[in-house]
Design an enzyme around this catalytic site. Structure first.
Site, PDB file in Angstrom:
ATOM      1  N   GLY A  59       0.757  -1.140  -0.292  1.00 12.73           N
ATOM      2  CA  GLY A  59      -0.129  -0.118   0.002  1.00 12.73           C
ATOM      3  C   GLY A  59       0.955   1.281  -0.083  1.00 12.73           C
ATOM      4  N   CYS A  86       6.088  -5.989   1.108  1.00 11.55           N
ATOM      5  CA  CYS A  86       6.192  -4.693   0.762  1.00 11.55           C
ATOM      6  C   CYS A  86       5.979  -3.756   1.765  1.00 11.55           C
ATOM      7  CB  CYS A  86       5.413  -4.203  -0.651  1.00 11.55           C
ATOM      8  SG  CYS A  86       6.368  -2.901  -1.629  1.00 11.55           S
ATOM      9  N   LEU A  87       4.936  -3.026   1.731  1.00 14.04           N
ATOM     10  CA  LEU A  87       4.632  -2.167   3.051  1.00 14.04           C
ATOM     11  C   LEU A  87       4.657  -2.864   4.186  1.00 14.04           C
ATOM     12  CD1 LEU A  87       3.613   0.721   3.999  1.00 14.04           C
ATOM     13  CD2 LEU A  87       1.353  -0.009   3.661  1.00 14.04           C
ATOM     14  N   GLY A  88       3.922  -3.777   4.194  1.00 10.20           N
ATOM     15  CA  GLY A  88       3.710  -4.965   5.282  1.00 10.20           C
ATOM     16  C   GLY A  88       5.036  -5.292   5.845  1.00 10.20           C
ATOM     17  N   MET A  89       6.266  -5.427   4.920  1.00 10.46           N
ATOM     18  CA  MET A  89       7.379  -5.944   5.627  1.00 10.46           C
ATOM     19  C   MET A  89       7.836  -4.560   6.163  1.00 10.46           C
ATOM     20  SD  MET A  89      10.771  -4.979   4.446  1.00 10.46           S
ATOM     21  CE  MET A  89      12.369  -5.542   4.433  1.00 10.46           C
ATOM     22  N   ARG A 167       9.450   2.287  -3.493  1.00  9.66           N
ATOM     23  CA  ARG A 167      10.537   3.518  -3.546  1.00  9.66           C
ATOM     24  C   ARG A 167      11.155   3.456  -2.252  1.00  9.66           C
ATOM     25  NH1 ARG A 167       9.185   6.916  -7.607  1.00  9.66           N
ATOM     26  NH2 ARG A 167       6.962   6.883  -7.949  1.00  9.66           N
ATOM     27  N   HIS A 212       6.702  -9.049  -4.013  1.00  9.89           N
ATOM     28  CA  HIS A 212       5.523  -9.359  -4.021  1.00  9.89           C
ATOM     29  C   HIS A 212       5.308 -10.810  -4.804  1.00  9.89           C
ATOM     30  CE1 HIS A 212       3.391  -5.322  -3.768  1.00  9.89           C
ATOM     31  NE2 HIS A 212       4.579  -4.769  -4.021  1.00  9.89           N
ATOM     32  N   GLU A 214       3.296 -12.644  -4.519  1.00 13.86           N
ATOM     33  CA  GLU A 214       1.706 -13.184  -4.861  1.00 13.86           C
ATOM     34  C   GLU A 214       1.474 -13.007  -6.193  1.00 13.86           C
ATOM     35  OE1 GLU A 214       1.232  -8.794  -4.258  1.00 13.86           O
ATOM     36  OE2 GLU A 214       2.371 -10.363  -3.283  1.00 13.86           O
TER      37      GLU A 214
END
Length: 327
Positions: A59, A86-89, A167, A212, A214
């Site tokens: 996200g 991603c953002l979760g990491m 980014r 990602h 998934e």
């Protein structure tokens, strides 16, 4: 757990990858969609109590971020399998530095450009980027895995290739501090400049990835990380259920089966002695005694009695016993 759960299609790749992993592990994955903004208004426990695993997808922007961080903390403290993408990491890293390392103002520069502890930093090649269209780190990049990590166990190889879209990155200035406090750097770029995978120790399965996964999952070939995420949840549920009343049910049903079989043998013995009078009656009663609950086993739920098997045959049992008694 995410920011866009009101539109499920925003996470369609995550949804399908979880289903692929469910097929591979012979389980049906049930998804509870949780809005991180609702957690900010209430508490993580209210929404997460009873869940078997938590996945935090990607996200952008600061909306709902504190709710996600609260959820990650809940998962870490309650040892619930956790998968950050991603953002979760990045938020797994932020939560870890805030609540384990003790840097209460730890943050990502995406959300606070004045943070004194930017554990998530803007990538060096992104510093001078002004145009936001198609300028992120995009596409397939290599990643080397550290042997002995959960990521390596999932992939079974040292060098992998995954698709990226970001980014921001793990700030390497904080890498040693993270490792000293129990966070494993499980995967990095081949030049060792970019942290790709982090893992939290003292948790059954807590993995965060910058890429990602998934996007590479297929119905006939579940992605290794999704496969292992679901597999660990399945194993934990099996252990929990093995320690509950299922074992008492098994013992009870085994006892009932033994007693019924014993009675049946006694009746059959009596039949042999009374061939002329009791054979037909006892034959009916003995047949009725055969309709007892079977014990079936499941790798997921443990031992359970098939009560439906018995319930469907109760009328037949009653009829046979009555017939046998008056024949």
């Amino acid at each position: 757990m995410g920011k866009y759960v009101s539109l499920h299609d925003a996470y369609i790749s995550i949804y399908e990858a979880l289903n692929h992993a469910g097929v591979k592990n012979d389980v049906k994955v049930k998804i509870r969609w949780i809005d991180s903004e609702e957690i900010e208004k209430n508490s993580a426990q209210k929404f997460l109590k009873g869940v078997d695993g938590i996945i935090v997808p990607g996200g952008f922007g600061d909306r709902g971020i504190e709710g996600i961080i609260s959820s990650i903390k809940y998962a870490r403290e309650n040892k619930i399998p956790l998968f950050g993408i991603c953002l979760g990491m990045q938020l797994i890293v932020v939560e870890f530095f805030r609540n384990v390392v003790g840097l209460k103002d730890a943050n990502s520069l995406e959300f606070d450009i004045n943070s004194k502890n930017p554990v998530i930093n803007l990538m060096e090649e992104q510093v001078n980027v002004t145009q936001k269209g198609a300028t992120m780190r995009l596409g397939k990049y290599p990643c080397t895995l550290d042997i002995g990590t959960k990521a390596y166990e999932a992939y079974g190889e040292n060098l992998i290739y995954e698709r990226h879209r970001h980014r921001f990155e793990f700030n390497n200035d904080y890498r040693k501090l993270a490792e000293d406090n129990g966070m494993k750097i499980a995967g990095v770029s081949p030049d060792n400049k970019l942290v790709e995978i982090v893992e939290i120790e003292n948790n059954p399965w807590a993995v965060g990835v910058q890429f990602h996964p998934e996007l590479k999952s297929r119905p006939n070939n579940a992605h290794p990380l999704f496969r292992e995420f679901v597999a660990n949840i399945k194993n934990i549920k099996y252990v929990k259920n093995s320690n509950k009343n299922n074992w008492n049910w098994r013992s009870l049903c085994c006892l009932v089966r033994f007693i019924m079989t014993w009675i049946k043998d006694i009746v059959l013995l009596w039949t042999k002695v009374n061939l002329s009078y009791g054979s037909k009656r006892v034959k009916m009663i003995s047949k009725a005694l055969c309709f007892i609950p079977e014990i079936k086993t499941s790798r997921l739920t443990g031992w359970t009695p098939d009560v439906r098997y018995l319930w469907k045959r109760l009328p037949a049992m009653a009829g046979m016993i009555i017939t046998g008694a008056f024949c």
